[in-house]
Design a protein around this motif. Sequence first.
Motif, short mmCIF file in Angstrom:
data_model
loop_
_atom_site.label_atom_id
_atom_site.label_comp_id
_atom_site.label_asym_id
_atom_site.label_seq_id
_atom_site.Cartn_x
_atom_site.Cartn_y
_atom_site.Cartn_z
N HIS A 26 -11.75 -1.18 12.78
CA HIS A 26 -11.21 -2.37 12.59
C HIS A 26 -12.19 -3.75 12.91
O HIS A 26 -12.58 -4.37 12.06
CB HIS A 26 -9.69 -2.69 13.23
CG HIS A 26 -9.33 -4.13 13.13
ND1 HIS A 26 -8.84 -4.56 11.68
CD2 HIS A 26 -9.16 -5.05 14.12
CE1 HIS A 26 -8.52 -6.03 12.09
NE2 HIS A 26 -8.70 -6.33 13.27
N ASP A 137 -8.33 -7.19 6.96
CA ASP A 137 -8.22 -5.85 7.17
C ASP A 137 -7.07 -5.44 7.90
O ASP A 137 -6.73 -4.20 8.31
CB ASP A 137 -9.47 -5.66 8.34
CG ASP A 137 -9.45 -4.00 8.50
OD1 ASP A 137 -9.88 -3.43 7.39
OD2 ASP A 137 -9.53 -3.58 9.50
N GLU A 138 -5.88 -6.17 8.13
CA GLU A 138 -4.54 -6.02 8.77
C GLU A 138 -3.67 -5.15 7.91
O GLU A 138 -4.05 -4.80 6.71
CB GLU A 138 -3.86 -7.32 8.79
CG GLU A 138 -4.31 -8.09 10.04
CD GLU A 138 -3.46 -9.15 10.45
OE1 GLU A 138 -2.70 -9.29 9.69
OE2 GLU A 138 -3.74 -9.73 11.28
N GLU A 139 -3.09 -4.06 8.69
CA GLU A 139 -2.41 -3.26 8.06
C GLU A 139 -0.71 -3.44 8.67
O GLU A 139 -0.79 -3.77 10.06
CB GLU A 139 -2.61 -1.75 8.29
CG GLU A 139 -3.85 -1.48 7.55
CD GLU A 139 -4.43 0.06 7.89
OE1 GLU A 139 -3.36 0.86 8.06
OE2 GLU A 139 -5.60 0.19 7.73
N LEU A 143 -1.08 -1.04 12.42
CA LEU A 143 -1.89 0.25 12.07
C LEU A 143 -3.26 0.19 11.92
O LEU A 143 -4.19 1.10 12.25
CB LEU A 143 -1.41 0.93 10.83
CG LEU A 143 -0.08 1.21 10.88
CD1 LEU A 143 0.68 2.08 9.79
CD2 LEU A 143 0.30 2.23 12.16
N HIS A 144 -3.87 -0.96 11.61
CA HIS A 144 -5.34 -1.26 11.35
C HIS A 144 -6.03 -0.80 12.70
O HIS A 144 -7.47 -0.75 12.91
CB HIS A 144 -5.68 -2.64 10.98
CG HIS A 144 -5.03 -3.82 11.62
ND1 HIS A 144 -3.87 -4.03 11.63
CD2 HIS A 144 -5.61 -4.51 12.51
CE1 HIS A 144 -3.39 -5.05 12.60
NE2 HIS A 144 -4.60 -5.47 13.10
N ARG A 147 -7.24 3.24 13.22
CA ARG A 147 -8.07 3.70 12.09
C ARG A 147 -9.35 4.37 13.04
O ARG A 147 -9.75 3.67 14.00
CB ARG A 147 -8.52 3.06 11.08
CG ARG A 147 -7.51 2.79 9.99
CD ARG A 147 -8.23 2.05 8.66
NE ARG A 147 -9.19 1.07 9.08
CZ ARG A 147 -9.18 -0.06 9.11
NH1 ARG A 147 -7.71 -0.67 8.69
NH2 ARG A 147 -10.11 -0.99 9.25
#
Length: 178
Positions: A26, A137-139, A143-144, A147
């Motif tokens: 991230h 870049d957020e999920e 969840l980001h 990764r």
Amino acid sequence: MSRVTLLDLFSHSDVQKYVKRSGLAHAVACAYHAYRLAPEYKTDVELAVKAAFLHDIGHYTWYRDGEWDYELYRRNDIHAIKGAERAHRILIELGEDPADAKRISLAVLLHTDSFLPEQSIRREPLQEVVAAADEADEEPGGLHHYRSISDYEAAYRLRQLDTLLAGPSLTEQTTAAN
């Protein structure tokens, strides 16, 4: 004063500890987003990239009964405050220009308004870039932050960014293209 590179930051033991805790993939992705976004906001690309890379360095791990508790984190975390302090200390230790270290640290502090009761911040362009890079870049559900990326791949990508940052300025590139 020599230029502090992203690889210098990446090699620092506290960056290794805290950026990996919050998600190295991230952090690297946000640095690339900042590189792309900074010219749109008419702000210093190098400072934006460094702040985006360090923006989550203040994260704490929120667990309940041995499990990560996203809701507990969302309600109680003040990672931007802790991150600004850590980023400033590390940047100064590495020899960053003190005024630049302060600007980078303020961008880390203001990349989110989640720690404020009223949740309203008036940001300067550098701070806007870091917030936008993070959002890009957020999920869902954070969840980001999970990764993965190897140290080798992260160093390779950061070295590429360092090379881009050391090249001709974006203004010079634009002028040359016209």
